[in-house]
Motif scaffolding. Structure first.
Motif, short mmCIF file in Angstrom:
data_model
loop_
_atom_site.label_atom_id
_atom_site.label_comp_id
_atom_site.label_asym_id
_atom_site.label_seq_id
_atom_site.Cartn_x
_atom_site.Cartn_y
_atom_site.Cartn_z
N THR A 132 0.80 -1.24 0.00
CA THR A 132 0.00 0.00 0.00
C THR A 132 0.83 1.28 0.00
O THR A 132 0.27 2.38 0.05
N THR A 133 2.14 1.17 -0.06
CA THR A 133 2.99 2.36 0.08
C THR A 133 4.12 2.42 -0.95
O THR A 133 5.12 3.12 -0.74
N LEU A 134 3.95 1.75 -2.05
CA LEU A 134 5.06 1.67 -3.01
C LEU A 134 5.45 3.04 -3.55
O LEU A 134 6.64 3.34 -3.70
N ASN A 135 4.47 3.89 -3.84
CA ASN A 135 4.80 5.22 -4.36
C ASN A 135 5.60 6.03 -3.34
O ASN A 135 6.57 6.72 -3.71
N GLU A 136 5.21 5.97 -2.08
CA GLU A 136 5.94 6.70 -1.04
C GLU A 136 7.37 6.18 -0.92
O GLU A 136 8.32 6.97 -0.78
N ILE A 137 7.54 4.87 -0.98
CA ILE A 137 8.87 4.28 -0.84
C ILE A 137 9.75 4.63 -2.04
O ILE A 137 10.93 4.98 -1.89
N LEU A 138 9.18 4.58 -3.23
CA LEU A 138 9.96 4.92 -4.43
C LEU A 138 10.37 6.40 -4.42
O LEU A 138 11.38 6.77 -5.03
N ALA A 139 9.60 7.23 -3.73
CA ALA A 139 9.95 8.65 -3.61
C ALA A 139 11.06 8.88 -2.58
O ALA A 139 11.84 9.83 -2.68
N ILE A 140 11.14 7.99 -1.59
CA ILE A 140 12.14 8.12 -0.52
C ILE A 140 13.51 7.57 -0.94
O ILE A 140 14.55 8.16 -0.61
N LEU A 141 13.54 6.48 -1.66
CA LEU A 141 14.79 5.76 -1.95
C LEU A 141 15.89 6.60 -2.60
O LEU A 141 17.07 6.42 -2.26
N PRO A 142 15.57 7.53 -3.51
CA PRO A 142 16.66 8.31 -4.13
C PRO A 142 17.46 9.15 -3.14
O PRO A 142 18.56 9.62 -3.46
N LEU A 151 12.63 -4.89 -3.23
CA LEU A 151 11.20 -4.70 -2.98
C LEU A 151 10.60 -6.10 -2.94
O LEU A 151 10.28 -6.69 -3.96
N HIS A 152 10.51 -6.64 -1.74
CA HIS A 152 10.10 -8.03 -1.61
C HIS A 152 8.61 -8.19 -1.92
O HIS A 152 7.81 -7.29 -1.68
N TRP A 153 8.25 -9.35 -2.46
CA TRP A 153 6.88 -9.67 -2.86
C TRP A 153 6.33 -8.51 -3.69
O TRP A 153 5.31 -7.91 -3.36
N PHE A 154 7.00 -8.21 -4.79
CA PHE A 154 6.60 -7.06 -5.59
C PHE A 154 5.19 -7.25 -6.13
O PHE A 154 4.87 -8.28 -6.73
N ALA A 155 4.34 -6.23 -5.90
CA ALA A 155 2.94 -6.33 -6.33
C ALA A 155 2.44 -5.00 -6.87
O ALA A 155 1.25 -4.69 -6.78
N GLY A 156 3.36 -4.22 -7.45
CA GLY A 156 2.97 -2.93 -7.99
C GLY A 156 2.49 -3.02 -9.42
O GLY A 156 2.26 -4.09 -9.97
N SER A 157 2.37 -1.86 -10.05
CA SER A 157 1.97 -1.78 -11.45
C SER A 157 3.20 -1.84 -12.35
O SER A 157 4.34 -1.78 -11.87
N LYS A 158 2.97 -1.94 -13.65
CA LYS A 158 4.10 -1.93 -14.59
C LYS A 158 4.83 -0.59 -14.52
O LYS A 158 6.06 -0.54 -14.63
#
Length: 251
Positions: A132-142, A151-158
């Motif tokens: 439920t937080t993939l967008n937030e995490i992808l914004a933090i990582l850089p 990103l374990h058990w990846f379940a995001g969009s393409k």
């Protein structure tokens, strides 16, 4: 014969306590190593103890978002004290299903940032929970320089997968991929050099697994299924997974 690696499993969970001698023997016979992730201080201590019994267990210690209200300092001290023994930091991340208000989520973010900072400082890979937080995490990582980000058990969009790939993240797929078409599609869209496999035990899986507790011995079935989807032989993909695992771990 290549070594397989379960990129994310909770071997320190009580579900496995009685069976650890059998599990370790199975890992030796089947040539499987495991990134054993932790949830909190107690499971992190158990993970470290387990890693002293066999070099097939690669200890990851950290605070899961479900446990973000726990005292942060003891786990930071444990990481610093055992920095030469641990293989990575995890399971860490964000998850809004465990919060009741914005303050709870801010606490999760504080803990996540601290764990990422520790990983950067100690040059350790991380295993990230992103439900439920993939967008937030992808914004933090850089904001951090960490060479091995899973990103374990990846379940995001393409689209999210593309962003993760651009950031150099690894994505792992588990037993659900064997029967879930959406996971199979995501796997086929993932760069081969960024694919890892996992069981996430002791999670229970349906369909062909009949809701049995996930075992590390499920891993070859996951690789076999992935090989079919990617039109590769089992041996070729196993070798590629071994190389990916080494790069992820920085070894």
């Amino acid at each position: 014969m290549s070594w397989l690696m379960d990129a994310h499993i909770h071997l320190s969970d009580n579900e496995y306590s009685q069976d650890m001698p059998f599990i370790i023997t199975s890992m030796e016979k089947m040539k499987i190593r495991a990134c054993c992730v932790s949830m909190d201080l107690h499971s992190s201590e158990k993970t470290l103890d387990l890693s002293k019994k066999t070099n097939l267990v690669l200890p990851f210690i950290g605070i899961h978002p479900e446990k973000s209200k726990d005292d942060l300092e003891p786990i930071v001290e444990l990481i610093e004290k055992n920095s030469n023994q641990i293989s990575g930091i995890g399971e860490i991340g964000l998850d809004k299903t465990y919060v009741s208000d914005q303050d709870d989520f801010k606490r999760q973010e504080t803990v996540f940032h601290k764990m990422l900072l520790m990983a950067e400082k100690l040059h350790k890979p991380v295993s990230i929970h992103s439900r439920t937080t993939l967008n937030e995490i992808l914004a933090i990582l850089p904001s951090y320089s960490i060479s091995g980000v899973l990103l374990h058990w990846f379940a995001g969009s393409k689209k999210q997968l593309k962003t993760a790939t651009d950031l150099g993240c690894y994505a792992s797929y588990g037993p659900a991929m064997i029967y879930a078409k959406d996971k199979q599609v995501l796997l086929s869209e993932t760069n081969k050099d960024k694919i890892l496999v996992e069981t996430d035990g002791p999670v229970r899986f349906s369909r062909c697994f009949a809701m049995k507790t996930a075992q590390i011995t499920f891993l070859p079935s996951v690789v076999f299924c992935a090989a079919n989807i990617l039109n590769e032989t089992y041996d070729d993909l196993s070798y590629e997974m071994e190389q990916n695992s080494k790069h992820y771990l920085g070894v």
